[in-house]
Design a protein around this motif. Structure first.
Motif, PDB file in Angstrom:
ATOM      1  N   GLU A   1      37.931  39.723  37.671  1.00  0.00           N
ATOM      2  CA  GLU A   1      39.036  40.349  37.179  1.00  0.00           C
ATOM      3  C   GLU A   1      39.382  41.516  38.104  1.00  0.00           C
ATOM      4  OE1 GLU A   1      38.523  41.338  32.991  1.00  0.00           O
ATOM      5  OE2 GLU A   1      38.314  39.112  32.482  1.00  0.00           O
TER       6      GLU A   1
ATOM      7  N   TRP B   1      41.204  45.314  37.957  1.00  0.00           N
ATOM      8  CA  TRP B   1      41.325  46.411  36.917  1.00  0.00           C
ATOM      9  C   TRP B   1      41.898  47.364  37.971  1.00  0.00           C
ATOM     10  CZ3 TRP B   1      37.366  47.173  32.699  1.00  0.00           C
ATOM     11  CH2 TRP B   1      37.046  46.163  31.754  1.00  0.00           C
TER      12      TRP B   1
ATOM     13  N   SER C   1      44.051  57.654  34.528  1.00  0.00           N
ATOM     14  CA  SER C   1      43.643  56.519  34.921  1.00  0.00           C
ATOM     15  C   SER C   1      42.227  56.143  34.807  1.00  0.00           C
ATOM     16  CB  SER C   1      43.986  56.270  36.315  1.00  0.00           C
ATOM     17  OG  SER C   1      43.535  54.924  36.921  1.00  0.00           O
TER      18      SER C   1
ATOM     19  N   ALA D   1      41.397  55.523  31.046  1.00  0.00           N
ATOM     20  CA  ALA D   1      41.964  54.319  30.519  1.00  0.00           C
ATOM     21  C   ALA D   1      41.099  53.191  31.111  1.00  0.00           C
ATOM     22  CB  ALA D   1      43.405  54.002  31.025  1.00  0.00           C
ATOM     23  N   PHE D   2      40.488  53.098  32.462  1.00  0.00           N
ATOM     24  CA  PHE D   2      39.734  52.259  32.926  1.00  0.00           C
ATOM     25  C   PHE D   2      38.403  52.235  32.006  1.00  0.00           C
ATOM     26  CE2 PHE D   2      36.334  50.859  36.083  1.00  0.00           C
ATOM     27  CZ  PHE D   2      37.093  49.869  36.656  1.00  0.00           C
TER      28      PHE D   2
ATOM     29  N   ASN E   1      37.928  53.328  28.918  1.00  0.00           N
ATOM     30  CA  ASN E   1      38.188  52.590  27.556  1.00  0.00           C
ATOM     31  C   ASN E   1      38.373  50.948  27.638  1.00  0.00           C
ATOM     32  OD1 ASN E   1      38.285  55.068  26.297  1.00  0.00           O
ATOM     33  ND2 ASN E   1      40.286  55.339  26.645  1.00  0.00           N
ATOM     34  N   ARG E   2      38.583  50.553  28.760  1.00  0.00           N
ATOM     35  CA  ARG E   2      38.895  49.206  29.072  1.00  0.00           C
ATOM     36  C   ARG E   2      37.397  48.575  29.097  1.00  0.00           C
ATOM     37  NH1 ARG E   2      42.646  45.768  33.451  1.00  0.00           N
ATOM     38  NH2 ARG E   2      42.132  43.592  32.450  1.00  0.00           N
ATOM     39  N   ALA E   3      36.673  49.158  29.908  1.00  0.00           N
ATOM     40  CA  ALA E   3      35.631  48.789  29.956  1.00  0.00           C
ATOM     41  C   ALA E   3      34.748  48.733  28.543  1.00  0.00           C
ATOM     42  CB  ALA E   3      34.807  49.587  30.993  1.00  0.00           C
TER      43      ALA E   3
ATOM     44  N   SER F   1      35.555  47.749  25.841  1.00  0.00           N
ATOM     45  CA  SER F   1      35.796  46.720  25.197  1.00  0.00           C
ATOM     46  C   SER F   1      34.940  45.570  25.508  1.00  0.00           C
ATOM     47  CB  SER F   1      37.155  46.584  25.029  1.00  0.00           C
ATOM     48  OG  SER F   1      37.540  45.868  26.475  1.00  0.00           O
TER      49      SER F   1
ATOM     50  N   ASN G   1      28.529  52.592  27.256  1.00  0.00           N
ATOM     51  CA  ASN G   1      28.771  51.112  27.198  1.00  0.00           C
ATOM     52  C   ASN G   1      27.417  50.490  27.920  1.00  0.00           C
ATOM     53  OD1 ASN G   1      30.077  49.044  26.490  1.00  0.00           O
ATOM     54  ND2 ASN G   1      30.991  48.810  28.410  1.00  0.00           N
TER      55      ASN G   1
END
Length: 318
Positions: free
Chosen positions: A93, A95, A104, A107-108, A110-112, A114, A160
Motif C-alpha cells: 500500500e 500512503w 500530514s 493523519a498518517f 491515525n491511519r496506521a 487503524s 500501535n
C-alpha cells in the motif's frame, strides 16, 4: 568508528549482506517511510532511495502487508510496481506523508492506528540540504524534516507498536535511520544535515530509555555511504568522486537497514553500523552528551506540544 581513514577502510572492505533466505515475515505488517524513486529531470537520471531497496528486500520474505510512506503518491506507485516485479504476491500500500507538515504526520499515524497490527517500522525518510534553508514552520530544513518530523512520527506510532507486542508477547521494532556523520559535527553547529543525524541518535537513545524493550525494540542505524538520492543537493564534485570511489550501492545500504530492523535483539537504544551494534560518537556517550540528550528530549517534546497541539503526546511528558 568515526575516524575518516577508518570510514574509508570500512567502505572499501566491508560488504553488507542480505537477510538470510530462510527468514520469513509471514503474517507481519511493515511500514517504511522514504521508499520512493527520485527523478532528477535536469540530468535525466533516476535515483533510488535506500528505503526502496530495503522494501524490495523485505518483500522477498513475504510479509502480509508492506506500507510505503511517500510524499509523492505517483512516485510511490512506481516504486510499488518496481517491487512487485520480483515479489508479485506481496500486498503493498502507498500512503502519502509529508514530514514538513504536522497535519500530514498526524493523519498518517491515525491511519496506521487503524491497522490490525503493526510489527516493524523503519523511519528512513530524510533530506540532506547543503545550503541554509528555512522550512514552512520557521525551522532549519534539515532539523525540521530529519529531527522534528521523525521524532513526532516515532511518538505517534509507538502506541500501535506497543499494542501489537501486548497481544503477541513478543516485541515489535522501530528503527530510525541516522548517519556515521553524527561523529563529525561539533554540537554547537546549529544547522545542517550532520547535526540533524546527531539529534536522531540522541533522540533514539532517550526514547528507548523510556520504552520497555520487551514491548518495542528501538534502535538507530547507519546505512553507510551509498550512491543514493540523498546526495542530490550536493553541489561540489568532490562528493561525487568519493561516491564513485567508496560509495556502496543502494542495495547494500538497504541490506544495512533491513539488518537493523530485524536482526539485533540486543540493540535497544543502540547504534547499529556495519551490521552490528557499535558505540556511537564519544560525545553521545559522554556525560555532556547525556545532558544534551535529556535536554533535546525536553525541548523537542515542548516544541511539538506547542506547534502540533492536536498530536496526542501528553503521555511523554516528564
Amino acid at each position: 568508528m568515526g575516524g575518516f581513514l577508518e570510514f574509508l577502510w570500512n567502505q572499501l572492505v566491508f560488504k553488507p549482506q542480505p537477510l538470510a533466505a530462510s527468514k520469513t515475515l509471514e503474517g507481519k505488517t511493515i511500514l517504511i517511510t522514504g521508499a520512493n524513486i527520485l527523478d532528477i529531470p535536469c540530468t535525466c537520471t533516476t535515483l533510488l532511495r535506500l528505503g526502496l531497496e530495503a522494501a524490495r528486500e523485505l518483500a522477498t520474505h513475504a510479509p502480509s502487508l508492506l506500507i510505503l510512506g511517500v510524499r509523492d503518491a505517483k512516485k510511490g506507485e512506481t516504486a510499488k510496481q518496481s517491487i512487485q516485479e520480483t515479489s508479485p504476491d506481496v500486498a503493498i500500500e502507498i500512503w502519502t506523508l509529508d514530514y514538513n507538515s504536522y497535519a500530514s504526520l498526524i493523519a498518517f499515524a491515525n491511519r496506521a492506528a487503524s491497522l490490525e497490527h503493526l510489527d516493524y517500522v523503519l523511519l528512513n525518510a530524510g533530506i540532506k540540504m547543503m545550503e541554509y534553508q528555512v522550512s514552512n514552520g520557521g525551522h532549519e530544513t534539515n532539523v525540521r524534516i530529519n529531527h522534528l518530523g521523525t521524532s513526532l512520527l516515532s511518538l505517534l506510532l509507538l502506541p500501535n507498536l506497543e499494542r501489537r507486542a501486548n497481544v503477541t508477547g513478543t516485541p515489535s521494532s522501530l528503527t530510525i535511520v541516522t548517519s556515521e556523520g553524527h561523529f563529525w559535527v561539533p554540537f554547537h553547529e546549529r544547522r545542517r544535515y550532520y547535526t540533524s543525524k546527531l539529534l536522531n541518535v540522541l533522540w533514539t537513545r532517550e526514547l528507548a530509555a523510556r520504552i520497555d524493550s520487551k514491548e518495542v525494540l528501538i534502535n538507530t542505524v547507519n546505512p553507510g555511504f551509498c550512491y543514493s538520492g540523498l546526495h542530490r543537493h550536493e553541489s561540489t564534485g568532490i562528493i561525487k568522486i568519493f561516491l564513485w570511489l567508496f560509495g556502496w550501492s543502494n542495495e547494500q545500504g538497504g541490506h544495512c537497514l533491513v539488518d537493523a530492523l530485524l536482526e539485533h535483539e540486543d540493540s535497544h537504544g543502540e547504534y547499529v553500523s556495519l551490521q552490528r551494534v557499535l558505540s556511537p560518537s564519544n560525545f553521545v556517550i559522554s556525560d555532556e552528551g547525556e545532558v544534551a540528550q535529556k535536554q533535546i528530549w525536553r525541548e523537542t517534546i515542548e516544541l511539538l506540544k506547542n506547534e502540533a497541539p492536536e498530536a496526542d503526546i501528553s503521555s511523554f511528558d516528564d
